[in-house]
Design a protein around this motif. Structure first.
Motif, short mmCIF file in Angstrom:
data_model
loop_
_atom_site.label_atom_id
_atom_site.label_comp_id
_atom_site.label_asym_id
_atom_site.label_seq_id
_atom_site.Cartn_x
_atom_site.Cartn_y
_atom_site.Cartn_z
N ASN A 70 16.65 57.56 0.27
CA ASN A 70 18.00 57.36 0.04
C ASN A 70 19.02 56.69 0.35
O ASN A 70 18.63 56.60 1.46
N VAL A 71 20.21 56.28 -0.62
CA VAL A 71 21.02 55.08 -0.14
C VAL A 71 22.49 55.56 0.95
O VAL A 71 23.20 57.26 0.77
N GLU A 72 22.15 55.62 2.17
CA GLU A 72 22.57 56.01 3.08
C GLU A 72 24.24 55.39 3.23
O GLU A 72 25.02 56.05 3.88
N VAL B 262 22.61 47.61 1.88
CA VAL B 262 22.40 48.25 1.39
C VAL B 262 20.61 49.24 2.49
O VAL B 262 20.28 48.73 2.16
N SER C 2 25.92 58.65 -8.72
CA SER C 2 27.30 56.99 -8.61
C SER C 2 28.39 57.23 -8.52
O SER C 2 28.88 56.57 -7.07
N LEU D 178 28.08 57.61 -4.24
CA LEU D 178 27.94 56.03 -4.17
C LEU D 178 29.03 54.96 -4.65
O LEU D 178 29.13 53.88 -3.18
N ILE E 242 24.91 50.46 -9.26
CA ILE E 242 24.26 51.67 -9.38
C ILE E 242 24.70 52.40 -9.96
O ILE E 242 25.82 52.71 -11.35
N LEU F 212 26.45 51.74 1.49
CA LEU F 212 26.57 50.53 0.91
C LEU F 212 27.75 49.26 1.67
O LEU F 212 28.75 50.09 2.16
N LYS G 136 31.39 55.18 -1.10
CA LYS G 136 31.18 55.02 -0.16
C LYS G 136 30.88 53.05 0.08
O LYS G 136 31.17 53.01 0.79
N SER G 137 31.23 52.65 -1.18
CA SER G 137 31.24 51.16 -1.13
C SER G 137 32.57 50.80 -0.96
O SER G 137 32.47 49.18 -0.46
N ILE H 36 20.37 50.88 -8.28
CA ILE H 36 20.07 52.24 -7.64
C ILE H 36 19.94 53.29 -8.65
O ILE H 36 21.42 53.87 -9.08
#
Length: 506
Positions: free
Chosen positions: A212-214, A226, A252, A255, A246, A216, A258-259, A17
């Motif tokens: 865009n990563v929304e 992902v 970072s 995210l 990430i 995880l 979010k993980s 990412i």
């Protein structure tokens, strides 16, 4: 370099990412170690290396501790601690070895043009600072990594090294300088794009730009899901992967939160924006060919170390001075003003508040920097360039940096100015937080990550042999092996078109 797929659900061995220097380095390293790995690279912007890795957003100094005085603090007893400088110098040598390996293996011209020979100088004034620099030089030159570093109090010699810095200077002012001719300037944006070009040509590598990563999430089977949205079409993709990295710079931290991994609990971030004065007079630019670093003012944070900096960007010589700090709640230059408030969670609120209370001088420093007038910035420049004229310089906005805030057993929360890899206990996900020295030590950081997140494979004879091929000094201490330092530097300098250490040693 963009790939789109209509399939909603995809799979890969590795998801990277962020299309910056860290992901590019890790991607190249993993594909060399195991060519059949499948890799998906997700980037929010529509181009690679547009945030912290971009030449205008990054200091570009090949951080090797030759000139950065904040890496050699003075201890209470008056001695100089060089341990961090030695570590960073060794790490930068690892970076050069990996770059030389890529340049030799793939014969890509872009993989040598990104780095240029630029001497690294430290410059101080005032009797106390002159004495500090003398002690620093004496301590550093005991290490083979700093052989060839020159120290002088001769104004005549300094005028040869950095004429613009000496012209118009008070002749009664005590001054001193050190010079390491082995220094470099690195265009990390160009390097990053070069590595991604190589990755694009390899089988099993897919790029998702403008995504865009929304979400995880790790499922019970240990595999990560992902979810990313195409910002052009609003279509979503879901990628299943056993390993996620990430490497999204200032992005970072959100995210990592979010993980949901427990190792990420308690981490916060403090964003700092940067500005440069860029010289627009070619006659002035042509008179300076060095990176000249000074000492941060008393009470200022390490990030504030001023430097007069020759850069080579897109084949053109440039001259910058700074950095001037600023404050923005954005975590990325092209981020949102809600980045900082949205990053505050119950798990990190206490460390962030306590770290903030303990770093009031930093807050005061940033407020003063934000309030600076053009005249104030010119006055700071004239400490390094006494004859600087306002019309020769213009203000440029640099990148965002997010300093790490982390939990601390006794202090509650501390603000860190370095980089930190946060990995899950099972090694299935890792995030890189922080800023400096960052890009310069990307190879060393990713080398550590590979061994930490792929421990079984990293110990196999095949991976060990490949690691030594990519980084010949792997597993050895350069500081304890002068002959190896000479051998490694002679090779990397020849491949990358730099001056060899043997030419500069005195």
């Amino acid at each position: 370099m963009s790939t789109t797929e209509s399939a909603a659900s995809l799979s890969a061995d590795v998801v990277l990412i962020g299309a910056g220097i860290m992901s590019a380095t890790l991607g190249m390293m993993l594909k060399e170690l195991q060519p059949d790995l499948t890799i998906a690279i997700i980037e929010r912007l529509d181009v690679a290396a547009a945030e912290s890795s971009d030449a205008w957003n990054n200091a570009g100094t090949g951080h090797s501790a030759f000139c950065e005085l904040n890496y050699t603090p003075e201890k209470p007893d008056g001695s100089v601690d060089i341990s961090k400088a030695i570590k960073i110098a060794e790490q930068f040598e690892e970076s050069k070895q990996f770059w030389a390996f890529l340049a030799e293996t793939y014969a890509v011209k872009e993989l040598t043009r990104f780095v240029n020979h630029i001497p690294h100088l430290s410059f101080v004034w005032g009797a106390k600072n002159v004495e500090f620099l003398r002690k620093r030089h004496a301590a550093l030159t005991q290490s083979p990594l700093f052989q060839g570093m020159e120290f002088t109090e001769s104004r005549e010699e300094m005028e040869q090294w950095m004429p613009l810095v000496m012209h118009g200077r008070d002749p009664q002012q005590p001054v001193a300088a050190t010079r390491m001719d082995l220094g470099t300037d690195v265009n990390f944006g160009s390097l990053t794009r070069g590595m991604f070009t190589l990755l694009q040509q390899k089988p099993g590598v897919t790029f998702y730009f403008h995504h865009n990563v929304e979400k995880l999430r790790q499922k019970e089977d240990g595999i990560w899901r992902v979810k990313a949205k195409d910002l052009s079409t609003d279509a979503t993709i879901k990628i299943r992967a056993p390993f996620v990295f990430i490497g999204a710079g200032g992005g970072s931290l959100p995210l990592l939160i979010k993980s949901g991994i427990p190792e990420g609990a308690g981490f916060g971030g403090f964003p700092v924006s940067g500005q440069w004065l860029k010289c627009v007079n070619p006659a002035v630019i042509a008179q300076h060919h060095a990176k000249v670093y000074g000492k941060a003012a008393v009470g200022s944070p390490p990030m504030s170390v001023p430097h007069l900096d020759t850069r080579v960007i897109n084949g053109k010589q440039e001259l910058l001075f700074g950095p001037y700090a600023g404050f923005s709640t954005k975590f990325l230059k092209q981020g949102s003003y809600l980045d900082l408030p949205l990053s505050v969670k119950l798990s990190n609120m206490r460390p962030m508040i306590l770290a903030g209370l303990k770093n009031m001088p930093l807050t005061k420093y940033l407020i003063n920097q934000v309030r600076q007038s053009p005249e104030d910035r010119l006055a700071a420049l004239r400490e390094y360039l006494p004859e600087a004229r306002a019309e020769d310089w213009q203000l440029e906005i640099a990148g965002q940096r997010v300093q790490v805030i982390k939990k601390h057993e006794t202090e509650g929360g501390v603000l860190e100015f370095g980089t930190e890899v946060v990995a899950a206990s099972d090694g299935s996900i890792a995030a890189l937080l922080g800023a400096s020295p960052g890009a310069s030590t990307a190879v060393s950081i990713m080398l550590g990550l590979v061994q930490r997140c792929f421990p079984a494979k990293a110990q196999t004879p095949e991976w060990q042999a490949k690691l030594r091929q990519m980084i010949p000094s792997f597993g050895q201490s350069l500081n304890d092996n002068p002959a190896l330092v000479q051998e490694i530097r002679a090779h990397t300098s020849a491949v990358l078109g730099l001056k060899a250490d043997v030419e500069t040693a005195r």
